[in-house]
Design a protein around this motif. Structure first.
Motif, PDB file in Angstrom:
ATOM      1  N   ASP A 250      -9.814 -14.136   0.412  1.00  0.00           N
ATOM      2  CA  ASP A 250      -9.228 -15.400  -0.051  1.00  0.00           C
ATOM      3  C   ASP A 250      -8.124 -15.198  -1.070  1.00  0.00           C
ATOM      4  OD1 ASP A 250     -11.018 -16.694   1.585  1.00  0.00           O
ATOM      5  OD2 ASP A 250     -12.485 -17.043  -0.008  1.00  0.00           O
ATOM      6  N   GLN A 251      -7.902 -13.959  -1.435  1.00  0.00           N
ATOM      7  CA  GLN A 251      -6.903 -13.694  -2.471  1.00  0.00           C
ATOM      8  C   GLN A 251      -5.508 -14.118  -2.031  1.00  0.00           C
ATOM      9  OE1 GLN A 251      -7.179  -9.911  -4.696  1.00  0.00           O
ATOM     10  NE2 GLN A 251      -5.040  -9.560  -4.154  1.00  0.00           N
ATOM     11  N   ALA A 252      -5.206 -13.973  -0.735  1.00  0.00           N
ATOM     12  CA  ALA A 252      -3.864 -14.307  -0.247  1.00  0.00           C
ATOM     13  C   ALA A 252      -3.576 -15.795  -0.314  1.00  0.00           C
ATOM     14  CB  ALA A 252      -3.697 -13.810   1.189  1.00  0.00           C
ATOM     15  N   SER A 253      -4.618 -16.631  -0.306  1.00  0.00           N
ATOM     16  CA  SER A 253      -4.419 -18.079  -0.323  1.00  0.00           C
ATOM     17  C   SER A 253      -4.305 -18.660  -1.722  1.00  0.00           C
ATOM     18  CB  SER A 253      -5.579 -18.773   0.414  1.00  0.00           C
ATOM     19  OG  SER A 253      -6.812 -18.482  -0.205  1.00  0.00           O
ATOM     20  N   THR A 254      -4.463 -17.827  -2.748  1.00  0.00           N
ATOM     21  CA  THR A 254      -4.321 -18.297  -4.122  1.00  0.00           C
ATOM     22  C   THR A 254      -2.868 -18.163  -4.574  1.00  0.00           C
ATOM     23  OG1 THR A 254      -4.879 -16.113  -4.993  1.00  0.00           O
ATOM     24  CG2 THR A 254      -6.689 -17.669  -4.661  1.00  0.00           C
ATOM     25  N   ALA A 255      -2.516 -18.885  -5.611  1.00  0.00           N
ATOM     26  CA  ALA A 255      -1.142 -18.855  -6.122  1.00  0.00           C
ATOM     27  C   ALA A 255      -0.816 -17.466  -6.665  1.00  0.00           C
ATOM     28  CB  ALA A 255      -0.963 -19.908  -7.219  1.00  0.00           C
ATOM     29  N   GLY A 256       0.218 -16.866  -6.116  1.00  0.00           N
ATOM     30  CA  GLY A 256       0.630 -15.541  -6.560  1.00  0.00           C
ATOM     31  C   GLY A 256      -0.255 -14.426  -6.070  1.00  0.00           C
ATOM     32  N   GLY A 257      -1.182 -14.733  -5.150  1.00  0.00           N
ATOM     33  CA  GLY A 257      -2.096 -13.716  -4.650  1.00  0.00           C
ATOM     34  C   GLY A 257      -1.434 -12.793  -3.639  1.00  0.00           C
ATOM     35  N   GLN A 258      -1.935 -11.582  -3.535  1.00  0.00           N
ATOM     36  CA  GLN A 258      -1.399 -10.571  -2.628  1.00  0.00           C
ATOM     37  C   GLN A 258      -2.317 -10.429  -1.422  1.00  0.00           C
ATOM     38  OE1 GLN A 258      -1.243  -6.652  -4.301  1.00  0.00           O
ATOM     39  NE2 GLN A 258      -0.228  -5.735  -2.518  1.00  0.00           N
ATOM     40  N   ALA A 259      -1.712 -10.446  -0.229  1.00  0.00           N
ATOM     41  CA  ALA A 259      -2.484 -10.285   1.004  1.00  0.00           C
ATOM     42  C   ALA A 259      -2.894  -8.824   1.154  1.00  0.00           C
ATOM     43  CB  ALA A 259      -1.662 -10.742   2.199  1.00  0.00           C
ATOM     44  N   ILE A 260      -4.183  -8.589   1.282  1.00  0.00           N
ATOM     45  CA  ILE A 260      -4.701  -7.212   1.427  1.00  0.00           C
ATOM     46  C   ILE A 260      -5.717  -7.168   2.571  1.00  0.00           C
ATOM     47  CG2 ILE A 260      -4.295  -6.424  -0.942  1.00  0.00           C
ATOM     48  CD1 ILE A 260      -7.182  -7.229  -1.575  1.00  0.00           C
ATOM     49  N   GLN A 261      -5.313  -7.742   3.719  1.00  0.00           N
ATOM     50  CA  GLN A 261      -6.233  -7.746   4.854  1.00  0.00           C
ATOM     51  C   GLN A 261      -6.611  -6.338   5.292  1.00  0.00           C
ATOM     52  OE1 GLN A 261      -3.580  -9.716   4.670  1.00  0.00           O
ATOM     53  NE2 GLN A 261      -4.030 -11.783   5.423  1.00  0.00           N
ATOM     54  N   ASN A 262      -5.697  -5.388   5.147  1.00  0.00           N
ATOM     55  CA  ASN A 262      -6.033  -4.017   5.543  1.00  0.00           C
ATOM     56  C   ASN A 262      -7.165  -3.455   4.684  1.00  0.00           C
ATOM     57  OD1 ASN A 262      -4.242  -4.009   3.298  1.00  0.00           O
ATOM     58  ND2 ASN A 262      -3.777  -1.855   3.656  1.00  0.00           N
ATOM     59  N   LEU A 263      -7.208  -3.815   3.398  1.00  0.00           N
ATOM     60  CA  LEU A 263      -8.293  -3.364   2.537  1.00  0.00           C
ATOM     61  C   LEU A 263      -9.597  -4.090   2.858  1.00  0.00           C
ATOM     62  CD1 LEU A 263      -6.531  -3.048  -0.939  1.00  0.00           C
ATOM     63  CD2 LEU A 263      -6.699  -1.378   0.931  1.00  0.00           C
ATOM     64  N   VAL A 264      -9.502  -5.354   3.222  1.00  0.00           N
ATOM     65  CA  VAL A 264     -10.703  -6.107   3.605  1.00  0.00           C
ATOM     66  C   VAL A 264     -11.323  -5.501   4.869  1.00  0.00           C
ATOM     67  CG1 VAL A 264     -11.577  -8.351   4.331  1.00  0.00           C
ATOM     68  CG2 VAL A 264      -9.861  -8.214   2.529  1.00  0.00           C
ATOM     69  N   ILE A 265     -10.482  -5.179   5.845  1.00  0.00           N
ATOM     70  CA  ILE A 265     -10.982  -4.584   7.088  1.00  0.00           C
ATOM     71  C   ILE A 265     -11.601  -3.215   6.811  1.00  0.00           C
ATOM     72  CG2 ILE A 265     -10.274  -3.624   9.293  1.00  0.00           C
ATOM     73  CD1 ILE A 265     -10.424  -6.609   9.369  1.00  0.00           C
ATOM     74  N   THR A 266     -10.910  -2.396   6.016  1.00  0.00           N
ATOM     75  CA  THR A 266     -11.436  -1.063   5.709  1.00  0.00           C
ATOM     76  C   THR A 266     -12.735  -1.162   4.916  1.00  0.00           C
ATOM     77  OG1 THR A 266      -9.164  -0.237   5.634  1.00  0.00           O
ATOM     78  CG2 THR A 266     -10.876   1.177   4.707  1.00  0.00           C
ATOM     79  N   GLY A 267     -12.782  -2.075   3.947  1.00  0.00           N
ATOM     80  CA  GLY A 267     -14.014  -2.272   3.186  1.00  0.00           C
ATOM     81  C   GLY A 267     -15.158  -2.755   4.058  1.00  0.00           C
ATOM     82  N   SER A 268     -14.865  -3.613   5.028  1.00  0.00           N
ATOM     83  CA  SER A 268     -15.904  -4.079   5.947  1.00  0.00           C
ATOM     84  C   SER A 268     -16.435  -2.940   6.799  1.00  0.00           C
ATOM     85  CB  SER A 268     -15.340  -5.192   6.842  1.00  0.00           C
ATOM     86  OG  SER A 268     -14.887  -6.284   6.074  1.00  0.00           O
ATOM     87  N   LEU A 269     -15.537  -2.047   7.230  1.00  0.00           N
ATOM     88  CA  LEU A 269     -15.972  -0.881   8.014  1.00  0.00           C
ATOM     89  C   LEU A 269     -16.875   0.020   7.183  1.00  0.00           C
ATOM     90  CD1 LEU A 269     -15.769   0.805  10.615  1.00  0.00           C
ATOM     91  CD2 LEU A 269     -13.733   1.893   9.640  1.00  0.00           C
ATOM     92  N   ILE A 270     -16.493   0.255   5.928  1.00  0.00           N
ATOM     93  CA  ILE A 270     -17.334   1.074   5.048  1.00  0.00           C
ATOM     94  C   ILE A 270     -18.685   0.399   4.808  1.00  0.00           C
ATOM     95  CG2 ILE A 270     -17.500   2.047   2.724  1.00  0.00           C
ATOM     96  CD1 ILE A 270     -14.444   2.261   2.726  1.00  0.00           C
TER      97      ILE A 270
END
Length: 336
Positions: A289-309
């Motif tokens: 949800d960080q990407a949807s906040t004001a000034g937030g950075q999209a880190i979907q690649n980290l979310v996917i990698t963290g989910s795999l771990i």
């Protein structure tokens, strides 16, 4: 005398007669194999007409093979998606096909970034999840073992009432108890603490019911009576005799409670506010949800990698304990 006479006659047989006997024996064996094959074919045809399959002579079903293959693809698709997209950078994740690899292989870089992002908060979430699983799920398994064994092997007043309460508890979804639990823990001042996750995880009605049923089937009453006659205490009987027999049921219950605690989302969502006590489920959702906040950075690649771990420990646990898990589920399926 008869065996000696037969031996003497066999010694007097000519090579041609011996060869003829061998040929006759081979012919008889071939005839027997043909009869067996014919009988099996007839049995298979009768099974097809009646709708039943012979478990000792299974037949292949193309339709069932296709259905099982489609179900396997359906189950493995999310895991394959995670493995492919965990190798992408953020730019490749948003610009390439979901089931295609990116322009660069960034799996190791993503793993390093996951454990270093926001001062290594992912490692704290991983430790929190392990803590909740070891204490909460481990405690739930231990309580289910002792409670199920006692309900199965001891007779006491109110036993049927306890059974009714357990069945009723299983029928109530956990999400329906989340708000009452939050109000209770708020009164006790335990919200936003690890106890808000551990104490509710100690209760597993399904695990208790499973151990109750498994103890009824796996531990013979005659064996317990023999131990008591020999002078063994109830505690010693439980730990030295009953516990090894309950191993498949224990592993099955442990797997259910571990998965339930590891994947728990709604309870920590309402109980915890401090990010330092988040489990992996809430932490990864916060990153998403960080990407949807004001000034937030999209880190979907980290979310996917963290989910795999995150799912790797569960996969390892299921693969290592698979034989115990399967035998635990099958226990009590056949009445002898």
């Amino acid at each position: 005398m008869t065996s000696a006479t037969t031996s003497m006659k066999a010694d007097r047989l000519t090579p041609a007669e011996l060869k003829a006997q061998e040929k006759a024996a081979k012919a008889a064996e071939k005839a027997r194999q043909k009869r067996v094959a014919r009988d099996e074919a007839a049995e298979r045809r009768r099974a097809e007409k009646s709708g039943f399959a012979n478990v000792n002579n299974p037949r292949r079903s193309t339709w069932m093979t296709v259905v099982c293959a489609l179900f396997a693809v359906y189950c493995l698709f999310p895991f394959v998606y995670l493995m492919i997209n965990a190798t992408k950078t953020q730019a490749d994740f948003t610009s390439t096909f979901g089931l295609g690899f990116g322009r660069s292989f960034a799996l190791w870089d993503n793993i390093v970034t996951v454990f270093t992002y926001q001062d290594g908060i992912f490692g704290r979430w991983l430790v929190n999840t392990i803590l909740y699983v070891v204490v909460g799920a481990g405690g739930a398994t231990l309580l289910a073992i002792m409670g199920g064994y006692a309900l199965a092997k001891f007779r006491f007043p109110g036993r049927k009432a306890v059974f009714a309460v357990i069945i009723g508890s299983i029928s109530v979804p956990g999400i329906a108890l989340a708000v009452p639990q939050f109000l209770l823990f708020a009164k006790l001042g335990l919200t936003n603490t690890p106890w808000a996750m551990i104490i509710p995880s100690l209760i597993s009605p399904f695990g208790l019911y499973l151990m109750w049923i498994f103890s009824e089937q796996a531990v013979p009453t005659e064996l317990l009576e023999a131990a008591r006659v020999d002078g063994a205490s109830e505690f010693r009987t439980f730990w030295t005799i009953s516990l090894p027999l309950l191993a498949p049921g224990i592993v099955t219950t442990a797997l259910f409670t571990i998965v339930a605690t590891w994947n728990n989302y709604f309870l920590p969502l309402i109980m915890l506010k401090d990010a330092d006590w988040y489990p992996l489920t809430i932490g990864l959702n916060q990153w998403k949800d960080q990407a949807s906040t004001a000034g937030g950075q999209a880190i979907q690649n980290l979310v996917i990698t963290g989910s795999l771990i995150t799912i790797i420990p569960l996969v390892i646990a299921f693969l290592c304990l698979q034989k115990y898990w399967q035998s635990g589920l099958a226990a009590g399926a056949v009445k002898e």
